[in-house]
Motif scaffolding. Sequence first.
Motif, PDB file in Angstrom:
ATOM      1  N   ALA A   7      35.708  76.409   9.848  1.00 48.31           N
ATOM      2  CA  ALA A   7      35.882  74.960   9.680  1.00 48.31           C
ATOM      3  C   ALA A   7      36.822  74.430   8.567  1.00 48.31           C
ATOM      4  O   ALA A   7      36.613  74.817   7.434  1.00 48.31           O
ATOM      5  CB  ALA A   7      34.428  74.494   9.360  1.00 48.31           C
ATOM      6  N   TYR A  32      30.328  73.393   9.506  1.00 44.68           N
ATOM      7  CA  TYR A  32      29.233  74.397   9.947  1.00 44.68           C
ATOM      8  C   TYR A  32      29.786  76.004  10.224  1.00 44.68           C
ATOM      9  O   TYR A  32      30.409  76.334  11.374  1.00 44.68           O
ATOM     10  CB  TYR A  32      28.640  73.872  11.237  1.00 44.68           C
ATOM     11  CG  TYR A  32      27.978  72.371  11.184  1.00 44.68           C
ATOM     12  CD1 TYR A  32      26.823  72.321  10.820  1.00 44.68           C
ATOM     13  CD2 TYR A  32      28.758  71.202  11.206  1.00 44.68           C
ATOM     14  CE1 TYR A  32      26.143  71.104  10.709  1.00 44.68           C
ATOM     15  CE2 TYR A  32      28.373  69.994  11.227  1.00 44.68           C
ATOM     16  CZ  TYR A  32      26.949  70.213  10.987  1.00 44.68           C
ATOM     17  OH  TYR A  32      26.434  68.729  10.727  1.00 44.68           O
ATOM     18  N   TYR A  38      27.815  79.967  18.259  1.00 45.43           N
ATOM     19  CA  TYR A  38      28.888  78.643  18.383  1.00 45.43           C
ATOM     20  C   TYR A  38      29.907  79.111  19.582  1.00 45.43           C
ATOM     21  O   TYR A  38      30.809  80.088  19.503  1.00 45.43           O
ATOM     22  CB  TYR A  38      29.705  78.801  17.110  1.00 45.43           C
ATOM     23  CG  TYR A  38      29.214  77.793  16.144  1.00 45.43           C
ATOM     24  CD1 TYR A  38      29.040  76.424  15.916  1.00 45.43           C
ATOM     25  CD2 TYR A  38      28.663  78.618  14.902  1.00 45.43           C
ATOM     26  CE1 TYR A  38      28.669  75.681  15.350  1.00 45.43           C
ATOM     27  CE2 TYR A  38      28.172  77.732  13.942  1.00 45.43           C
ATOM     28  CZ  TYR A  38      28.022  76.281  14.173  1.00 45.43           C
ATOM     29  OH  TYR A  38      27.478  75.576  12.954  1.00 45.43           O
ATOM     30  N   GLN A  64      35.963  68.102  12.608  1.00 41.60           N
ATOM     31  CA  GLN A  64      34.696  68.170  13.253  1.00 41.60           C
ATOM     32  C   GLN A  64      33.992  69.222  12.446  1.00 41.60           C
ATOM     33  O   GLN A  64      32.733  69.315  12.746  1.00 41.60           O
ATOM     34  CB  GLN A  64      34.798  68.778  14.781  1.00 41.60           C
ATOM     35  CG  GLN A  64      35.518  67.595  15.626  1.00 41.60           C
ATOM     36  CD  GLN A  64      34.255  66.391  15.722  1.00 41.60           C
ATOM     37  OE1 GLN A  64      33.099  66.485  15.800  1.00 41.60           O
ATOM     38  NE2 GLN A  64      34.796  65.263  15.780  1.00 41.60           N
ATOM     39  N   TYR A  66      33.938  72.485  12.855  1.00 44.04           N
ATOM     40  CA  TYR A  66      33.440  73.310  13.719  1.00 44.04           C
ATOM     41  C   TYR A  66      34.346  74.679  13.598  1.00 44.04           C
ATOM     42  O   TYR A  66      35.552  74.640  13.448  1.00 44.04           O
ATOM     43  CB  TYR A  66      33.741  72.672  15.288  1.00 44.04           C
ATOM     44  CG  TYR A  66      33.064  73.533  16.127  1.00 44.04           C
ATOM     45  CD1 TYR A  66      31.666  73.292  16.536  1.00 44.04           C
ATOM     46  CD2 TYR A  66      33.688  74.585  17.023  1.00 44.04           C
ATOM     47  CE1 TYR A  66      30.890  74.074  17.263  1.00 44.04           C
ATOM     48  CE2 TYR A  66      32.952  75.274  17.988  1.00 44.04           C
ATOM     49  CZ  TYR A  66      31.617  74.978  18.142  1.00 44.04           C
ATOM     50  OH  TYR A  66      30.914  75.575  19.038  1.00 44.04           O
ATOM     51  N   LEU A 135      29.531  69.790  17.395  1.00 45.32           N
ATOM     52  CA  LEU A 135      28.414  70.365  16.982  1.00 45.32           C
ATOM     53  C   LEU A 135      27.155  70.098  18.113  1.00 45.32           C
ATOM     54  O   LEU A 135      26.394  70.840  18.719  1.00 45.32           O
ATOM     55  CB  LEU A 135      27.896  70.167  15.747  1.00 45.32           C
ATOM     56  CG  LEU A 135      26.507  70.668  15.508  1.00 45.32           C
ATOM     57  CD1 LEU A 135      26.522  72.074  15.387  1.00 45.32           C
ATOM     58  CD2 LEU A 135      25.794  70.311  14.140  1.00 45.32           C
TER      59      LEU A 135
END
Length: 341
Positions: A7, A32, A38, A64, A66, A135
Motif C-alpha cells: 500500500a 492495509y 486481498y 486507497q 490497498y 477495501l
Amino acid sequence: MAILSTALTLKDLPPPPSGKVGWPWTEETKRYNTLPNYPRISVVTPSYNQDAFIEETIRSVLLQGYPNLEYIIIDGGSSDDTLAILRKYEPFLANWISERDRGQSDALNKGFRRATGKLIGWQNSDDSYQPNSFLSAANCLNQNPDADVVYGNINFVDEQGQIIEPYPITEAKPENMMPYSGICNHSVFYTNRIFEENNYIDDTLKHCMDQEFILRLLIKNYKFVFESGITANWRIHNSTKSAQQMDIWAEEAFALCKSVYRDRTLSATVREKAKESLYGLCLDNFGKLRLNLFRKTVREMVDTLGWKSLNTEFALKYIVSLFGVQTLTRLKRTKRQFINN
C-alpha cells in the motif's frame, strides 16, 4: 511500471500541485498490508485531454491504502499535459499507453483485456474514488464469493471537487436501468468472470456504454451485490461528455429501450418499463428542444408500438415542432409571461 504489492502513502507519491489540499492531495487512507485474502483489484481509466482532473483521479486510486493493486490508463492520444502527468506517476502504474483509438468504449476494452485482477473497476479521468472504497469492495467480495459485480454509492461533485448531492443509486434490476442508469460505472467493480465469459463494452456506443453494459449483465442474471462503503465522485463540469453530448445520449438511450422492448424473451415488467421509457425520452427531447430527434423518435415509436401509441399530446407536439426551435422558444416565453401575469 508494476502491480503494487504494498500500500502506498503520501510519502511515496510526488507532491501535490501548489494549493491542492485534502483528499487525495494531502490526506491518505489507512494502509492495509496485513489483512488476509486481498483479491487483486485492477482499475482501468480511459483518458483524453483531461489534464485538469486526471491527477486527482490517479491519486484517488493509488492512495486507497490497498496492497494488491493494478492500475491501467488507456489514453487516446491527448494533446494537453496529460502525458506529463502520466509520466510523473509512471512508477506506480501497471500499464499505460497513449495512442489514437476509436473512442472511450474502445479504450475501455483495451484496458479490460489487460486487467488481471479478481475485481476490475472503471474510473473516468475526471472522476475519482472516496477513501476505503477498495477495501470495502474486497471485503464485500470475500463475504459474497458468489457475487459477479459489487457496486456502491456516487456523489455528484463540482469542478473543485465539492459534493453537490448524491446520485440516486437504485436496486440492481433491469427495469431500474431505463431510461436512466440506476447504477453507474463510477462505483462498480466487476469480477474477472464477467470478462472471461466474453462480456465487453459495446464499442459502437459513444455515451450509454456503461448503461447498456450493466443492463446487459443484469439481463444475463449475473449477481450484483451492493456495498455502501464503495463511494465514487462523478464530476459535473462544462467539458464533460454528459454536458456536451446529450443529443448522442438521448438517441442511444432511446435505441437501448427500444431494443429491450422488442425482446420478447424478457419479462413483461422489464418490457413495460422499456415502453414507458420510450414515451419519457421522446417527450424529454421535445422539452429540451431536440426537435429533429423528437420527430425521429416519434416515428420510431410508431414503428415500434403502432399508430395507437400517438395520443393527442404527441400529435400536437409533433406539429408544433415543425415550426422550429426559435418559434417554440418564443411560444414558451409567451406562456411563461402569461402565467407570471
